[in-house]
Design a protein around this motif. Structure first.
Motif, short mmCIF file in Angstrom:
data_model
loop_
_atom_site.label_atom_id
_atom_site.label_comp_id
_atom_site.label_asym_id
_atom_site.label_seq_id
_atom_site.Cartn_x
_atom_site.Cartn_y
_atom_site.Cartn_z
N HIS A 165 -98.67 -113.45 -72.45
CA HIS A 165 -99.32 -112.16 -72.60
C HIS A 165 -99.57 -111.90 -74.08
O HIS A 165 -99.01 -112.59 -74.96
CB HIS A 165 -98.43 -111.05 -72.02
CG HIS A 165 -97.09 -110.96 -72.69
ND1 HIS A 165 -96.87 -110.23 -73.83
CD2 HIS A 165 -95.90 -111.54 -72.38
CE1 HIS A 165 -95.61 -110.36 -74.20
NE2 HIS A 165 -94.99 -111.15 -73.34
N PRO A 167 -98.97 -110.02 -77.51
CA PRO A 167 -97.78 -109.35 -78.05
C PRO A 167 -98.07 -107.89 -78.38
O PRO A 167 -99.23 -107.45 -78.38
CB PRO A 167 -97.48 -110.15 -79.32
CG PRO A 167 -98.82 -110.63 -79.76
CD PRO A 167 -99.59 -110.92 -78.50
N GLU A 168 -97.02 -107.15 -78.66
CA GLU A 168 -97.16 -105.75 -79.05
C GLU A 168 -97.66 -105.69 -80.49
O GLU A 168 -96.89 -105.54 -81.45
CB GLU A 168 -95.81 -105.03 -78.91
CG GLU A 168 -95.31 -104.92 -77.49
CD GLU A 168 -94.59 -106.17 -76.99
OE1 GLU A 168 -94.68 -107.23 -77.65
OE2 GLU A 168 -93.94 -106.10 -75.93
N ASP A 169 -98.96 -105.85 -80.64
CA ASP A 169 -99.59 -105.94 -81.95
C ASP A 169 -100.99 -105.35 -81.81
O ASP A 169 -101.92 -106.01 -81.36
CB ASP A 169 -99.64 -107.41 -82.39
CG ASP A 169 -100.26 -107.61 -83.77
OD1 ASP A 169 -101.06 -106.76 -84.20
OD2 ASP A 169 -99.95 -108.63 -84.40
N MET A 170 -101.16 -104.07 -82.17
CA MET A 170 -102.41 -103.37 -81.92
C MET A 170 -103.63 -104.03 -82.55
O MET A 170 -104.67 -104.17 -81.89
CB MET A 170 -102.29 -101.91 -82.38
CG MET A 170 -101.40 -101.06 -81.48
SD MET A 170 -101.97 -101.02 -79.76
CE MET A 170 -103.52 -100.15 -79.95
N ILE A 173 -104.48 -107.03 -80.40
CA ILE A 173 -105.00 -106.62 -79.09
C ILE A 173 -106.44 -106.13 -79.22
O ILE A 173 -107.31 -106.48 -78.40
CB ILE A 173 -104.11 -105.52 -78.48
CG1 ILE A 173 -102.71 -106.08 -78.17
CG2 ILE A 173 -104.74 -104.97 -77.20
CD1 ILE A 173 -101.71 -105.03 -77.75
N ALA A 195 -98.33 -114.33 -77.06
CA ALA A 195 -96.94 -114.41 -77.48
C ALA A 195 -96.32 -115.69 -76.94
O ALA A 195 -96.82 -116.29 -75.97
CB ALA A 195 -96.17 -113.19 -76.96
#
Length: 391
Positions: A165, A167-170, A173, A195
Motif C-alpha cells: 500500500h 505509506p502515510e506520506d501526503m 500520495i 511501503a
C-alpha cells in the motif's frame, strides 16, 4: 516471433520427471509457454521468442538434467487407486457456461460450476466430520514474518503474492493520485511508491493454524481444526483454467499432535478420501508427490526427500489425453511447524502436524471432465444433493 523449442533428452523422462520438470521450467522465463513432453518423454518442448530460444533451451536442458538425476532412483508409491480408473470415460466436452475469466488466474463461477463448487465445499467439509475438528475462521492476509517462519520465502518465493500500500506520506500520495488521474493502468513508478510489504496473501490456510498455536502447550491428544479460505499462488504461464489459478479456494483439515497421533489420523484420512472417490465414481489415485520448490541448489534434494519419505500424498484425478490434476493432498510436516512456532505437546516435545487439503475449483474441473455437463448422468450422491435442487 515465437518458435517451438525442442530439447532432446539423453534418456526419456520418467512419469515422475515429466510431472516435476514443467513446474520448474515455467519459472525460467515469463516468455515460456505450452510446456510439454513429446515422444513418450524423449523430448521436452515449449514455445518461446525466437531471439531467446537458444538461451532458454540451454537453461531448460540443464534443469531437466538435474531433475532427472535427482529422481532417477525414485519410484512413486501408490496408496490407493479407485476402481473408476480401469473404466474411465471422459464425458466432458467444452466447459459449461458459468466460468468467466476475470483476469490472469482469476475466475467467476455461476450456474452449474457454482453449484458443483458449493457441493464440493459442503461434502468435503462433511468428509472431515468423523474427526470432530474445531472450526476456525482465518484471514486472507498473512504476516510476512509468519510466512518466513514457514520457510516459504526460501522454498517458494516464486509463487508468493505480496500485499502492499502507499505509506502515510501526503506528498507521495498526491503525486501518485495526480499521475494516475487519467491513466487506466499503474505507471512504471507505482511499485517504488509503495511501503515495504508487511503482509502477503495466504498461499495456504493451514499456516494460520500453526501461527494461532504459537507458544502453546497442547494436551496429549493434540488438536484438530477445520477451515477454508481463499488462497493465492502465482504460477506464471501455467495459470490458464480451473486447474491452476492465481486465486482459488482451499478447504483443509489440520491435525496437531505427536508423530504417531497425526500419522494415524492421516491414514484414516486416506481411507475417507478413497471412499469419497468411490462414491463419486471419480478416476483417481492417492500417491506420493512433491511440492514445486523453487529452482535452487537444494530444490532437487527437497523433492527427493519429500517423495522418498512419503511426507506428501496427492489426490491425483485423471483428465483426458493422459493428463492429471492434483485436487488435494495429505501432508505430514514432521515437527517443523512445532519448532518454528514453539508449540509443544504435553509430555511429548515439539508438535507434529498433518494437513488434508482440497482445492475446490480443481474438483469442479475434474468432475466435469469425467462426468460431463449433463446432471442426469452424474452419480446419485451429487445429482440428489441440495445444491442441485431445481436442475
Amino acid at each position: 516471433m515465437r518458435r517451438t523449442v525442442t530439447i532432446e533428452l539423453a534418456t526419456p523422462a520418467t512419469e515422475m520427471a515429466q510431472e516435476e520438470i514443467p513446474k520448474q521450467v515455467a519459472f525460467l522465463s515469463k516468455e515460456i509457454s505450452d510446456i510439454r513432453f513429446v515422444r513418450e518423454g524423449a523430448a521436452l518442448e515449449f514455445e518461446a521468442p525466437e531471439e531467446r530460444a537458444a538461451d532458454l533451451a540451454r537453461a531448460a536442458e540443464a534443469l531437466a538434467r538435474t531433475m532427472q538425476r535427482s529422481l532417477r532412483s525414485l519410484a512413486r508409491k501408490l496408496v490407493y487407486r479407485s476402481p473408476a480408473c480401469d473404466r474411465v470415460e471422459f464425458r466432458g466436452g467444452a466447459l459449461p457456461a458459468g466460468i468467466t475469466q476475470m483476469g490472469q488466474g482469476q475466475v467467476a463461477l455461476e450456474g452449474i460450476p457454482l453449484r458443483l463448487y458449493r457441493y464440493f465445499d459442503r461434502s468435503l467439509e462433511a468428509l472431515g466430520a468423523p474427526f470432530s475438528p474445531s472450526p476456525i475462521l482465518v484471514p486472507t492476509l498473512i504476516p510476512a514474518a509468519t510466512l518466513s517462519k514457514c520457510d516459504y520465502f526460501r522454498s517458494f518465493p516464486h509463487i508468493v503474492t505480496f500485499a502492499c500500500h502507499l505509506p502515510e506520506d501526503m506528498p507521495r500520495i498526491e503525486d501518485f493520485r495526480a499521475r494516475h488521474q487519467d491513466r487506466e493502468t499503474l505507471d512504471d513508478r507505482a511499485l517504488g511508491d509503495m511501503a515495504h510489504p508487511e503482509v502477503c496473501l495466504s498461499p495456504a490456510v493451514c499456516y494460520h493454524v500453526y501461527a494461532a498455536n504459537r507458544d502453546r502447550v497442547l494436551p496429549a491428544g493434540g488438536a484438530r481444526y477445520a477451515l477454508a479460505g481463499r488462497c493465492f499462488r502465482y504460477e506464471s504461464s501455467k495459470m490458464v483454467d480451473l486447474r491452476r489459478l492465481w486465486e482459488f479456494t482451499m478447504r483443509e483439515i489440520v491435525f496437531l499432535g505427536t508423530r504417531e497421533n497425526v500419522l494415524g489420523l492421516r491414514e484414516q484420512g486416506n481411507e475417507l478420501v478413497a471412499r469419497y472417490l468411490d462414491e463419486h465414481r471419480l478416476a483417481g489415485e492417492i500417491r506420493t508427490a512433491s511440492d514445486p520448490f523453487f529452482i535452487a541448489p537444494d530444490a532437487a534434494a527437497k523433492t527427493y526427500f519429500q517423495i522418498s519419505s512419503e511426507t506428501k500424498y496427492e489426490i491425483s484425478l485423471m483428465l483426458p489425453e493422459g493428463e492429471r490434476v492434483a485436487a488435494g493432498s495429505l501432508n505430514y510436516h514432521t515437527d517443523f511447524f512445532g519448532r518454528a512456532f514453539s508449540c509443544t505437546i504435553e509430555g511429548a516435545g515439539p508438535m507434529h502436524s498433518v494437513c488434508i487439503a482440497f482445492g475446490l475449483e480443481r474438483w469442479v474441473y475434474a468432475f466435469l471432465a469425467q462426468h460431463g455437463n449433463d446432471p442426469s448422468g452424474w452419480p446419485d450422491v451429487v445429482r440428489r444433493s441440495p445444491e442441485m435442487a431445481g436442475l
